[in-house]
Design a protein around this motif. Structure first.
Motif, mmCIF file in Angstrom:
data_model
loop_
_atom_site.group_PDB
_atom_site.id
_atom_site.type_symbol
_atom_site.label_atom_id
_atom_site.label_comp_id
_atom_site.label_asym_id
_atom_site.label_seq_id
_atom_site.Cartn_x
_atom_site.Cartn_y
_atom_site.Cartn_z
ATOM 1 N N ALA A 59 38.347 -6.982 23.217
ATOM 2 C CA ALA A 59 36.898 -7.168 23.183
ATOM 3 C C ALA A 59 36.498 -8.216 22.146
ATOM 4 C CB ALA A 59 36.202 -5.842 22.898
ATOM 5 N N MET A 60 37.129 -8.170 20.971
ATOM 6 C CA MET A 60 36.802 -9.136 19.932
ATOM 7 C C MET A 60 37.213 -10.557 20.342
ATOM 8 S SD MET A 60 35.234 -7.425 17.644
ATOM 9 C CE MET A 60 34.600 -6.448 19.027
ATOM 10 N N LYS A 61 38.339 -10.662 21.063
ATOM 11 C CA LYS A 61 38.775 -11.980 21.519
ATOM 12 C C LYS A 61 37.853 -12.537 22.608
ATOM 13 C CE LYS A 61 43.695 -11.357 20.452
ATOM 14 N NZ LYS A 61 45.073 -11.255 21.016
ATOM 15 N N MET A 62 37.264 -11.636 23.393
ATOM 16 C CA MET A 62 36.377 -12.062 24.476
ATOM 17 C C MET A 62 34.968 -12.381 23.983
ATOM 18 S SD MET A 62 37.545 -9.377 27.454
ATOM 19 C CE MET A 62 36.102 -9.735 28.451
ATOM 20 N N LEU A 63 34.593 -11.898 22.815
ATOM 21 C CA LEU A 63 33.226 -12.088 22.313
ATOM 22 C C LEU A 63 32.775 -13.550 22.312
ATOM 23 C CD1 LEU A 63 30.680 -10.848 21.151
ATOM 24 C CD2 LEU A 63 31.748 -10.890 18.892
ATOM 25 N N PRO A 64 33.629 -14.515 21.898
ATOM 26 C CA PRO A 64 33.190 -15.918 21.941
ATOM 27 C C PRO A 64 32.856 -16.425 23.345
ATOM 28 C CG PRO A 64 35.108 -15.676 20.516
ATOM 29 C CD PRO A 64 34.937 -14.375 21.238
ATOM 30 N N TRP A 65 33.298 -15.718 24.392
ATOM 31 C CA TRP A 65 32.965 -16.132 25.760
ATOM 32 C C TRP A 65 31.463 -16.198 25.980
ATOM 33 C CZ3 TRP A 65 36.525 -13.268 29.821
ATOM 34 C CH2 TRP A 65 37.862 -13.599 29.572
#
Length: 246
Positions: A59-65
Motif C-alpha cells: 500500500a505504501m509503495k502504491m501511494l505515489p500512484w
C-alpha cells in the motif's frame, strides 16, 4: 503527474483552512496534539492490526500512484504486438525469441516466452490469467488499506471528541477553560472526518481505478499474445486490440 489529484489536494486544503478562517476558528483551531495522537496515530495503529506486513508495504509503495500513475501506453503495446505478429508469420515463433530479453514488463516477457516456447494458446491464457488475478487481488487488498483507514478515522474522531468532553466536564467549576476545552474536543472530529473524506477514501478509490485500468491493459496483452500463438492476421489482431482503447 496526475493534475486532477494535485488540484484535488490543493482544493481540499483550501476548503479546510479557508472554512476554519471564515468561521472564525482560525488556523490555531485546527491544531491539537491530543487530537492528532488519538485520530491519526490511532488510525495507523488500527490498520496495522488489521493488515499483514506485505499488504501494508504494498500500500505504501502504491501511494505515489495517486500523483504519478503507472505509465500505460496502450497504443504502443498494440503496435508492439502487431509487429511481433508480423515477425511470427514471416520467421515463425522462434523469430520472437530475441524480443523476450528486451521487455521491461515482466508480465509481457513471461507471456512472450510462453509463445516462443510453443505452449498451447489455452495453456498460455490460463497461466497468465492466474498471474493477473493474483496480482490484481494483491493490489486491491493494498488499496483497501486506505479504505480501512477511512473507516476507522471518523470513529476515532468521535472517541477523541468524547475524551475531550470528559476533560471539559472535569473543569465545569472553571468557566474560563470550557470554551477552549470544547473547541479542542471537536477538533478531533474534524481530524477524523476530514482525513477520511478528503484523503483516505479518495486515495483508496483512486488506486482501485488505476488497478482496474492496469488489469485491462494486461488483458489486452493476453489477447494479443494468444492471437500470435494462434497465427492470426496482424490486421485482425490490431482491430481486436483497439477495442480495449474504448
Amino acid at each position: 503527474m496526475d493534475r486532477l489529484s494535485v488540484i484535488g489536494v490543493v482544493l481540499a486544503l483550501c476548503a479546510l483552512v479557508g472554512g476554519s478562517i471564515l468561521k472564525g476558528a482560525g488556523l490555531a483551531g485546527l491544531w491539537s496534539p491530543a487530537a492528532f495522537l488519538i485520530v491519526i496515530v490511532g488510525t495507523i495503529a488500527a490498520i496495522l492490526v488489521q493488515t499483514s506486513a506485505s499488504t501494508f508495504m504494498r500500500a505504501m509503495k502504491m501511494l505515489p500512484w495517486v500523483f504519478r500513475p503507472p505509465e500505460q501506453d496502450h497504443q504502443a503495446v498494440i503496435a508492439q504486438i502487431v509487429e511481433w505478429s508480423t515477425t511470427a508469420r514471416k520467421q515463425g515463433l522462434l523469430g520472437l525469441e530475441a524480443q523476450v530479453a528486451e521487455q521491461a514488463d515482466p508480465f509481457m516477457a513471461k507471456g512472450l516466452q510462453m509463445v516462443v516456447d510453443g505452449l498451447e494458446p489455452e495453456a498460455i491464457r490460463q497461466m497468465l490469467e492466474i498471474e493477473l488475478q493474483g496480482q490484481s487481488e494483491r493490489d486491491v487488498a493494498a488499496a483497501k488499506v486506505f479504505e480501512g483507514m477511512g473507516i476507522y478515522a471518523p470513529t476515532l474522531g468521535i472517541v477523541g471528541a468524547v475524551l475531550g468532553l470528559m476533560a471539559v466536564m472535569k473543569n465545569l467549576a472553571d468557566p474560563s477553560k470550557l470554551g477552549h476545552g470544547i473547541a479542542a474536543a471537536f477538533t478531533a472530529t474534524i481530524y477524523g472526518i476530514g482525513s477520511a473524506n478528503l484523503v483516505l477514501l479518495p486515495v483508496g478509490n483512486k488506486l482501485k481505478t488505476l488497478i482496474r485500468a492496469q488489469a485491462t491493459g494486461r488483458e489486452m496483452i493476453i489477447e494479443g499474445l494468444i492471437a500470435i500463438a494462434q497465427g492470426e492476421n496482424p490486421r485482425n489482431i490490431e482491430a481486436r486490440l483497439n477495442g480495449y482503447l474504448h
